[in-house]
Scaffold this active site. Sequence first.
Site, PDB file in Angstrom:
ATOM      1  N   GLU A 199      33.789  38.124  38.306  1.00  0.00           N
ATOM      2  CA  GLU A 199      33.968  39.469  38.876  1.00  0.00           C
ATOM      3  C   GLU A 199      34.435  40.443  37.789  1.00  0.00           C
ATOM      4  O   GLU A 199      34.950  40.037  36.752  1.00  0.00           O
ATOM      5  CB  GLU A 199      35.020  39.455  39.996  1.00  0.00           C
ATOM      6  N   HIS A 247      20.891  46.127  43.878  1.00  0.00           N
ATOM      7  CA  HIS A 247      20.622  47.470  44.428  1.00  0.00           C
ATOM      8  C   HIS A 247      21.634  48.522  43.988  1.00  0.00           C
ATOM      9  O   HIS A 247      21.412  49.707  44.169  1.00  0.00           O
ATOM     10  CB  HIS A 247      20.491  47.421  45.953  1.00  0.00           C
TER      11      HIS A 247
HETATM   12  C1  SAM Z   1      28.145  45.463  46.807  1.00  0.00           C
HETATM   13  S1  SAM Z   1      29.328  44.314  46.274  1.00  0.00           S
HETATM   14  C2  SAM Z   1      28.654  42.777  46.912  1.00  0.00           C
HETATM   15  C3  SAM Z   1      29.697  41.746  47.249  1.00  0.00           C
HETATM   16  C4  SAM Z   1      29.167  40.363  47.660  1.00  0.00           C
HETATM   17  N1  SAM Z   1      28.552  39.680  46.540  1.00  0.00           N
HETATM   18  C5  SAM Z   1      28.171  40.410  48.801  1.00  0.00           C
HETATM   19  O1  SAM Z   1      27.101  39.820  48.657  1.00  0.00           O
HETATM   20  O2  SAM Z   1      28.458  41.018  49.840  1.00  0.00           O
HETATM   21  C6  SAM Z   1      29.014  44.181  44.551  1.00  0.00           C
HETATM   22  C7  SAM Z   1      30.071  43.365  43.835  1.00  0.00           C
HETATM   23  O3  SAM Z   1      29.642  43.203  42.482  1.00  0.00           O
HETATM   24  C8  SAM Z   1      30.725  43.435  41.612  1.00  0.00           C
HETATM   25  N2  SAM Z   1      30.147  43.998  40.368  1.00  0.00           N
HETATM   26  C9  SAM Z   1      29.610  45.221  40.199  1.00  0.00           C
HETATM   27  N3  SAM Z   1      29.169  45.398  38.948  1.00  0.00           N
HETATM   28  C10 SAM Z   1      29.447  44.243  38.295  1.00  0.00           C
HETATM   29  C11 SAM Z   1      29.252  43.815  36.955  1.00  0.00           C
HETATM   30  N4  SAM Z   1      28.694  44.634  36.062  1.00  0.00           N
HETATM   31  N5  SAM Z   1      29.649  42.550  36.611  1.00  0.00           N
HETATM   32  C12 SAM Z   1      30.227  41.721  37.551  1.00  0.00           C
HETATM   33  N6  SAM Z   1      30.448  42.087  38.828  1.00  0.00           N
HETATM   34  C13 SAM Z   1      30.068  43.336  39.201  1.00  0.00           C
HETATM   35  C14 SAM Z   1      31.605  44.425  42.343  1.00  0.00           C
HETATM   36  O4  SAM Z   1      32.947  44.346  41.903  1.00  0.00           O
HETATM   37  C15 SAM Z   1      31.432  44.007  43.794  1.00  0.00           C
HETATM   38  O5  SAM Z   1      32.393  43.055  44.178  1.00  0.00           O
END
Ligand code: SAM
Length: 339
Positions: A199, A247
């Site tokens: 994360e 997305h």
């Molecule tokens: C829209 S949420 C989806 C959460 C969960 N995986 C789901 O399927 O419902 C996107 C997640 O990706 C993480 N995230 C966003 N950009 C990221 C990156 N560059 N590297 C790692 N994690 C990232 C965010 O912190 C967030 O928890």
Amino acid sequence: MTLNKQDVVNHMMGFFQAKAVTAALSLKLFDHFRDTDLSAQQLADKIDAPLRSTEQMLIALNAMGYLTKQDNQYQLPTEHHAFLLSDEPMWLGWLGRHIDTFLYPLWGELSSAVKSDTNQREAVFGDNRSWFDILYQNPDDVADFQEFLGKFAAPFIEGFVKDYDFSQHHAFLDIGSGIGTLPIAVANAHPGVSLAICELPQASAFLRDKLGEQGYGDRIEVVEGDVIAGNLPIGNYDLIHLGWMLHDYAPETQITILKNIYNAMPAGGRFIASETPLNDDKSGPEFTALLSLNMLVSTDGGIESSSEEYLARFHEAGFSNARILEIPGPRTLIVGEKA
Ligand SMILES: C[S@@+](CC[C@H](N)C(=O)[O-])C[C@H]1O[C@@H](n2cnc3c(N)ncnc32)[C@H](O)[C@@H]1O
């Protein structure tokens, strides 16, 4: 589909309903009905608000079906407790706060976003840092976002864990896991699979706390990383999942993400992205189409895509045997392997 004038009016006035509900959740108004029926005056005393406006809100919530009314007493039906009372695990107030703080102000600038094909973070927050940097600057906002996403993901995770045999893998890495709902479900179903989450650093402290509170602190490893920068844990993860994250980013960034994951994987490993794709002819579904506008106002080029477009990106990143796997529930799996 042919619309009539009333359909258009209903679409435009839809925000009346949205804001009535988010305001009621924000006031934690439903909590006062947990064990008792209340008159407007009794509720006004409890929330320390004038009788007239309190009654206006109660009349609206009754008309919308959230409360019932008998004589002069309002009641909260017991079937509504699970998602309207703030100490229930499925409370939707997290989503309400996220809407009030972020989404509603950003959607107010949708026409500018369409005219310029640009997110509206600078216009609304005077801040041009990334979507996740703005979202994660305040611990309460991290909690709102992750808690509601965890609830959104529940039906997807139920179908995924029921239908997909995780026990064929020995090590599973969930990138961008949010609140960790999927690894927790896999931990419960498959004690033999080793589990890790990657994360963003800003979300990791919250995640570690949540896992610890639920007794998964030792079972699920949390590694801070950034899938765009390419600093992913290199382990022998023969299954990697990325949920509802492609997305959030522009198609060219999605290719970078996919290539970084491909490079971090062992030969023979499998990668699964879960998304809610557009139909191949882009005729809907309506929720995904509107979610794409949400990406437009909030993120750097984030956009909803069709399954075909996701598959093309998987191929470009180097994945073999790229294919779609349908599972019960709201999401579609896009699967690829590293030969
Ligand atoms: C829209 S949420 C989806 C959460 C969960 N995986 C789901 O399927 O419902 C996107 C997640 O990706 C993480 N995230 C966003 N950009 C990221 C990156 N560059 N590297 C790692 N994690 C990232 C965010 O912190 C967030 O928890």
